[in-house]
Design an enzyme around this catalytic site. Structure first.
Site, PDB file in Angstrom:
ATOM      1  N   GLY A  46       0.797  -1.277  -0.259  1.00 62.93           N
ATOM      2  CA  GLY A  46       0.223  -0.199  -0.053  1.00 62.93           C
ATOM      3  C   GLY A  46       0.894   1.232   0.002  1.00 62.93           C
ATOM      4  N   GLN A  51       2.516  10.079   1.687  1.00 63.13           N
ATOM      5  CA  GLN A  51       3.955   9.478   2.066  1.00 63.13           C
ATOM      6  C   GLN A  51       4.968  10.115   0.929  1.00 63.13           C
ATOM      7  OE1 GLN A  51       2.031   5.670   2.309  1.00 63.13           O
ATOM      8  NE2 GLN A  51       4.139   5.246   3.797  1.00 63.13           N
ATOM      9  N   CYS A  92       5.441  -0.087   7.791  1.00 66.53           N
ATOM     10  CA  CYS A  92       5.143   1.186   7.002  1.00 66.53           C
ATOM     11  C   CYS A  92       6.279   1.426   6.287  1.00 66.53           C
ATOM     12  CB  CYS A  92       4.825   2.391   8.163  1.00 66.53           C
ATOM     13  SG  CYS A  92       4.377   3.809   7.226  1.00 66.53           S
ATOM     14  N   LEU A  93       6.209   1.802   5.172  1.00 68.03           N
ATOM     15  CA  LEU A  93       7.427   2.406   4.158  1.00 68.03           C
ATOM     16  C   LEU A  93       8.033   3.675   4.619  1.00 68.03           C
ATOM     17  CD1 LEU A  93       5.986   1.301   0.661  1.00 68.03           C
ATOM     18  CD2 LEU A  93       7.306  -0.011   2.137  1.00 68.03           C
ATOM     19  N   HIS A 134      -4.792   1.635   7.585  1.00 70.25           N
ATOM     20  CA  HIS A 134      -3.416   2.139   7.648  1.00 70.25           C
ATOM     21  C   HIS A 134      -3.118   3.319   6.563  1.00 70.25           C
ATOM     22  CE1 HIS A 134       1.007   1.693   8.369  1.00 70.25           C
ATOM     23  NE2 HIS A 134       0.952   2.259   7.194  1.00 70.25           N
ATOM     24  N   GLU A 135      -3.767   3.139   5.402  1.00 71.66           N
ATOM     25  CA  GLU A 135      -3.369   4.023   4.351  1.00 71.66           C
ATOM     26  C   GLU A 135      -4.145   5.429   4.813  1.00 71.66           C
ATOM     27  OE1 GLU A 135      -0.591   1.781   2.959  1.00 71.66           O
ATOM     28  OE2 GLU A 135      -0.712   3.798   2.851  1.00 71.66           O
ATOM     29  N   HIS A 138      -2.740   7.768   7.005  1.00 69.44           N
ATOM     30  CA  HIS A 138      -1.895   8.753   6.086  1.00 69.44           C
ATOM     31  C   HIS A 138      -2.422   9.988   5.852  1.00 69.44           C
ATOM     32  CE1 HIS A 138       2.114   6.502   6.597  1.00 69.44           C
ATOM     33  NE2 HIS A 138       1.446   5.429   6.081  1.00 69.44           N
TER      34      HIS A 138
HETATM   35  O1  K2U Z   1       1.883   2.533   4.239  1.00 67.17           O
HETATM   36  C1  K2U Z   1       2.743   2.140   4.098  1.00 67.17           C
HETATM   37  O2  K2U Z   1       3.693   2.373   4.043  1.00 67.17           O
HETATM   38  C2  K2U Z   1       2.299   0.788   3.003  1.00 67.17           C
HETATM   39  C3  K2U Z   1       2.537  -0.524   4.017  1.00 67.17           C
HETATM   40  C4  K2U Z   1       1.084  -0.946   3.802  1.00 67.17           C
HETATM   41  C5  K2U Z   1       0.614  -1.995   5.205  1.00 67.17           C
HETATM   42  C6  K2U Z   1       0.559  -1.411   6.760  1.00 67.17           C
HETATM   43  C7  K2U Z   1       0.181  -2.279   7.381  1.00 67.17           C
HETATM   44  C8  K2U Z   1      -0.097  -3.383   7.263  1.00 67.17           C
HETATM   45  C9  K2U Z   1       0.112  -4.242   5.954  1.00 67.17           C
HETATM   46  C10 K2U Z   1       0.525  -3.333   5.011  1.00 67.17           C
HETATM   47  C11 K2U Z   1       3.791  -1.408   3.495  1.00 67.17           C
HETATM   48  O3  K2U Z   1       3.097  -2.402   2.503  1.00 67.17           O
HETATM   49  S1  K2U Z   1       4.662  -2.133   4.855  1.00 67.17           S
HETATM   50  C12 K2U Z   1       5.036  -3.679   4.163  1.00 67.17           C
HETATM   51  C13 K2U Z   1       4.039  -4.682   4.682  1.00 67.17           C
HETATM   52  C14 K2U Z   1       3.627  -5.548   3.720  1.00 67.17           C
HETATM   53  C15 K2U Z   1       2.719  -6.604   4.130  1.00 67.17           C
HETATM   54  C16 K2U Z   1       2.493  -6.588   5.325  1.00 67.17           C
HETATM   55  C17 K2U Z   1       2.996  -5.969   6.531  1.00 67.17           C
HETATM   56  C18 K2U Z   1       3.998  -4.949   5.802  1.00 67.17           C
HETATM   57 ZN    ZN Z   2       2.442   3.361   6.094  1.00 66.83          ZN
END
Ligand code: K2U
Ligand code: ZN
Length: 177
Positions: A46, A51, A92-93, A134-135, A138
């Site tokens: 995501g 971001q 989170c990226l 989560h997004e 943001h």
């Molecule tokens: O917002 C972001 O930085 C994207 C996150 C999305 C995410 C947040 C929480 C749980 C799952 C996904 C990034 O994709 S973090 C990398 C990741 C990927 C799969 C599962 C957990 C974290």
């Molecule tokens: Zn994030």
């Protein structure tokens, strides 16, 4: 498509509140494409426009195993959330290397616009539900570490600032050669 720079916590720009998207034009489509390239390269499932320092209500998600099913949500609203909650190990990226448990509603119903400005609804559970919430945080200027204890959050902030100083020092060394 150029890769965009992902802001790193505790950059204050991550706390700006995103404004609704008003124009569904070529610029928006190019932004979606550049965000998708950035997300797949990271890699992540995501990415919110906040971001990449674009403060408009736009997020993208791809929770498919093959990473070939991009979902685009513009001006998203959660219209229903379950009483049932889920604890998920989030990352989170914008906070690389940090993963911790966050509890959220297990299922959500979301209304959003697509990249053409057409409304649609999604009922989500599992990783998609977690990622949407989560997004959307943001877009409200909230980073997932804000759900953690002040002690954990301050340790993460100190570590990220230290890494940023080290990265800047390394970049200046390369520039000085
Ligand atoms: O917002 C972001 O930085 C994207 C996150 C999305 C995410 C947040 C929480 C749980 C799952 C996904 C990034 O994709 S973090 C990398 C990741 C990927 C799969 C599962 C957990 C974290
Ligand atoms: Zn994030």
């Amino acid at each position: 498509m150029p890769l965009l720079t992902i802001l790193r916590y505790p950059d204050t720009r991550l706390h700006k509140v995103a404004k609704p998207v008003r124009q569904f034009d070529e610029r928006l489509k190019i932004l979606v494409a550049d965000m998708a390239a950035t997300m797949y390269d990271a890699p992540g499932v995501g990415l919110a426009a906040s971001q990449v320092d674009v403060h408009e209500q736009l997020l993208i998600i791809d929770v498919s195993d093959a990473q070939n099913a991009l979902q685009v949500f513009i001006n998203p609203e959660i219209v229903w959330a379950s009483e049932e909650r889920i604890l998920y190990e989030e990352g989170c990226l914008s906070v690389p290397g940090v993963y911790d448990g966050v509890e959220r509603p297990a299922r959500v119903k979301v209304r959003a616009l697509d990249v053409e400005g057409q409304p649609f609804h999604v009922e989500a559970d599992g990783l998609l539900a977690v990622c949407i919430q989560h997004e959307m945080d943001h877009l409200k200027g909230k980073v997932f570490v804000e759900y953690l204890s002040p002690l954990k959050r301050n340790r993460i902030k100190s570590r990220m600032l230290k890494e940023e100083r080290e990265n800047q020092r390394d970049r200046s060394k390369v520039g000085a050669r």
